[in-house]
Design a protein around this motif. Structure first.
Motif, PDB file in Angstrom:
ATOM      1  N   PRO A  18      40.572  23.446  51.272  1.00 23.27           N
ATOM      2  CA  PRO A  18      39.584  22.905  52.216  1.00 23.27           C
ATOM      3  C   PRO A  18      38.402  23.837  52.443  1.00 23.27           C
ATOM      4  N   GLU A  19      38.551  25.126  52.122  1.00 23.52           N
ATOM      5  CA  GLU A  19      37.447  26.066  52.305  1.00 23.52           C
ATOM      6  C   GLU A  19      36.477  26.061  51.120  1.00 23.52           C
ATOM      7  N   ALA A  20      36.904  25.496  50.004  1.00 23.37           N
ATOM      8  CA  ALA A  20      36.061  25.470  48.808  1.00 23.37           C
ATOM      9  C   ALA A  20      35.207  24.205  48.820  1.00 23.37           C
ATOM     10  N   ARG A  21      34.005  24.346  48.343  1.00 19.65           N
ATOM     11  CA  ARG A  21      33.103  23.195  48.257  1.00 19.65           C
ATOM     12  C   ARG A  21      33.122  22.672  46.835  1.00 19.65           C
ATOM     13  N   ILE A  22      32.995  21.370  46.702  1.00 19.30           N
ATOM     14  CA  ILE A  22      32.945  20.755  45.373  1.00 19.30           C
ATOM     15  C   ILE A  22      31.731  21.290  44.631  1.00 19.30           C
ATOM     16  N   SER A  23      31.914  21.593  43.362  1.00 22.67           N
ATOM     17  CA  SER A  23      30.882  22.142  42.486  1.00 22.67           C
ATOM     18  C   SER A  23      30.422  23.528  42.910  1.00 22.67           C
ATOM     19  N   SER A  24      31.198  24.205  43.715  1.00 23.15           N
ATOM     20  CA  SER A  24      30.855  25.550  44.146  1.00 23.15           C
ATOM     21  C   SER A  24      31.268  26.552  43.085  1.00 23.15           C
ATOM     22  N   PRO A  25      30.404  27.517  42.758  1.00 28.31           N
ATOM     23  CA  PRO A  25      30.796  28.547  41.796  1.00 28.31           C
ATOM     24  C   PRO A  25      31.888  29.462  42.354  1.00 28.31           C
ATOM     25  N   GLU A  26      32.137  29.398  43.647  1.00 26.92           N
ATOM     26  CA  GLU A  26      33.158  30.226  44.281  1.00 26.92           C
ATOM     27  C   GLU A  26      34.492  29.505  44.416  1.00 26.92           C
ATOM     28  N   LEU A  27      34.615  28.318  43.844  1.00 25.76           N
ATOM     29  CA  LEU A  27      35.804  27.487  43.998  1.00 25.76           C
ATOM     30  C   LEU A  27      37.058  28.221  43.532  1.00 25.76           C
ATOM     31  N   ASN A  28      37.852  28.703  44.473  1.00 21.30           N
ATOM     32  CA  ASN A  28      39.124  29.365  44.197  1.00 21.30           C
ATOM     33  C   ASN A  28      39.015  30.534  43.221  1.00 21.30           C
ATOM     34  N   VAL A  29      37.901  31.262  43.237  1.00 24.63           N
ATOM     35  CA  VAL A  29      37.789  32.467  42.408  1.00 24.63           C
ATOM     36  C   VAL A  29      38.580  33.572  43.091  1.00 24.63           C
ATOM     37  N   ALA A  30      39.634  34.024  42.429  1.00 26.87           N
ATOM     38  CA  ALA A  30      40.486  35.065  42.993  1.00 26.87           C
ATOM     39  C   ALA A  30      40.054  36.458  42.546  1.00 26.87           C
ATOM     40  N   TYR A  31      39.425  36.542  41.363  1.00 29.64           N
ATOM     41  CA  TYR A  31      39.062  37.855  40.820  1.00 29.64           C
ATOM     42  C   TYR A  31      37.954  37.707  39.789  1.00 29.64           C
ATOM     43  N   ARG A  32      37.045  38.654  39.794  1.00 31.48           N
ATOM     44  CA  ARG A  32      35.999  38.732  38.766  1.00 31.48           C
ATOM     45  C   ARG A  32      36.284  39.970  37.915  1.00 31.48           C
ATOM     46  N   MET A  33      36.491  39.743  36.624  1.00 31.26           N
ATOM     47  CA  MET A  33      36.798  40.839  35.703  1.00 31.26           C
ATOM     48  C   MET A  33      35.555  41.142  34.872  1.00 31.26           C
ATOM     49  N   SER A  34      35.106  42.379  34.929  1.00 29.96           N
ATOM     50  CA  SER A  34      33.952  42.776  34.122  1.00 29.96           C
ATOM     51  C   SER A  34      34.332  42.737  32.648  1.00 29.96           C
ATOM     52  N   THR A  35      33.330  42.600  31.799  1.00 31.55           N
ATOM     53  CA  THR A  35      33.619  42.603  30.364  1.00 31.55           C
ATOM     54  C   THR A  35      34.163  43.970  29.935  1.00 31.55           C
ATOM     55  N   ASP A  36      33.706  45.042  30.573  1.00 30.51           N
ATOM     56  CA  ASP A  36      34.247  46.373  30.256  1.00 30.51           C
ATOM     57  C   ASP A  36      35.753  46.422  30.535  1.00 30.51           C
ATOM     58  N   GLU A  37      36.167  45.892  31.696  1.00 27.90           N
ATOM     59  CA  GLU A  37      37.590  45.879  32.036  1.00 27.90           C
ATOM     60  C   GLU A  37      38.365  45.000  31.055  1.00 27.90           C
ATOM     61  N   TYR A  38      37.794  43.849  30.716  1.00 29.24           N
ATOM     62  CA  TYR A  38      38.440  42.940  29.767  1.00 29.24           C
ATOM     63  C   TYR A  38      38.691  43.631  28.432  1.00 29.24           C
ATOM     64  N   TYR A  39      37.660  44.274  27.881  1.00 32.65           N
ATOM     65  CA  TYR A  39      37.820  44.942  26.585  1.00 32.65           C
ATOM     66  C   TYR A  39      38.777  46.130  26.677  1.00 32.65           C
ATOM     67  N   GLU A  40      38.803  46.799  27.833  1.00 32.36           N
ATOM     68  CA  GLU A  40      39.729  47.925  28.018  1.00 32.36           C
ATOM     69  C   GLU A  40      41.186  47.437  28.062  1.00 32.36           C
ATOM     70  N   LEU A  41      41.417  46.294  28.721  1.00 32.38           N
ATOM     71  CA  LEU A  41      42.781  45.777  28.881  1.00 32.38           C
ATOM     72  C   LEU A  41      43.253  44.914  27.717  1.00 32.38           C
ATOM     73  N   THR A  42      42.322  44.510  26.861  1.00 36.30           N
ATOM     74  CA  THR A  42      42.659  43.589  25.774  1.00 36.30           C
ATOM     75  C   THR A  42      42.265  44.220  24.445  1.00 36.30           C
ATOM     76  N   PRO A  43      43.137  45.037  23.868  1.00 38.54           N
ATOM     77  CA  PRO A  43      42.788  45.759  22.643  1.00 38.54           C
ATOM     78  C   PRO A  43      42.515  44.845  21.454  1.00 38.54           C
ATOM     79  N   TYR A  44      42.988  43.619  21.473  1.00 43.13           N
ATOM     80  CA  TYR A  44      42.783  42.667  20.385  1.00 43.13           C
ATOM     81  C   TYR A  44      41.609  41.720  20.658  1.00 43.13           C
ATOM     82  N   ALA A  45      40.795  42.033  21.661  1.00 42.39           N
ATOM     83  CA  ALA A  45      39.697  41.146  22.068  1.00 42.39           C
ATOM     84  C   ALA A  45      38.729  40.848  20.934  1.00 42.39           C
ATOM     85  N   THR A  46      38.401  41.841  20.131  1.00 43.31           N
ATOM     86  CA  THR A  46      37.445  41.595  19.051  1.00 43.31           C
ATOM     87  C   THR A  46      37.998  40.616  18.025  1.00 43.31           C
TER      88      THR A  46
END
Length: 79
Positions: A18-46
């Motif tokens: 009920p706190e989220a708005r329809i078409s809201s970019p914030e709709l249930n976003v629990a975490y934002r992962m930077s691309t640096d963090e993604y590549y650090e945590l995902t060695p097979y990303a490439t």
């Protein structure tokens, strides 16, 4: 917050926040992962880039970060 007591209440809380708005970019976003963090945590990303392209991509992204959708209930995460 506290977890709802039934599976139906959990589904309702996650899918129809009920706190989220329809078409809201914030709709249930629990975490934002930077691309640096993604590549650090995902060695097979490439290797994934052949099919998915480089991070952050167009899906589940705010243009700069990968976004993880979900909801936290105490020590339980549903995403």
């Amino acid at each position: 917050g506290d977890a709802p007591s039934t599976k139906e209440e959990i589904m309702e809380s996650v899918l129809n926040d009920p706190e989220a708005r329809i078409s809201s970019p914030e709709l249930n976003v629990a975490y934002r992962m930077s691309t640096d963090e993604y590549y650090e945590l995902t060695p097979y990303a490439t290797e994934l880039e052949e099919n998915w392209g480089p991070a952050p991509g167009n899906l589940n992204s705010d243009g700069q970060n990968l976004v993880v959708y979900g909801k936290q209930f105490g020590n339980v995460f549903i995403g």
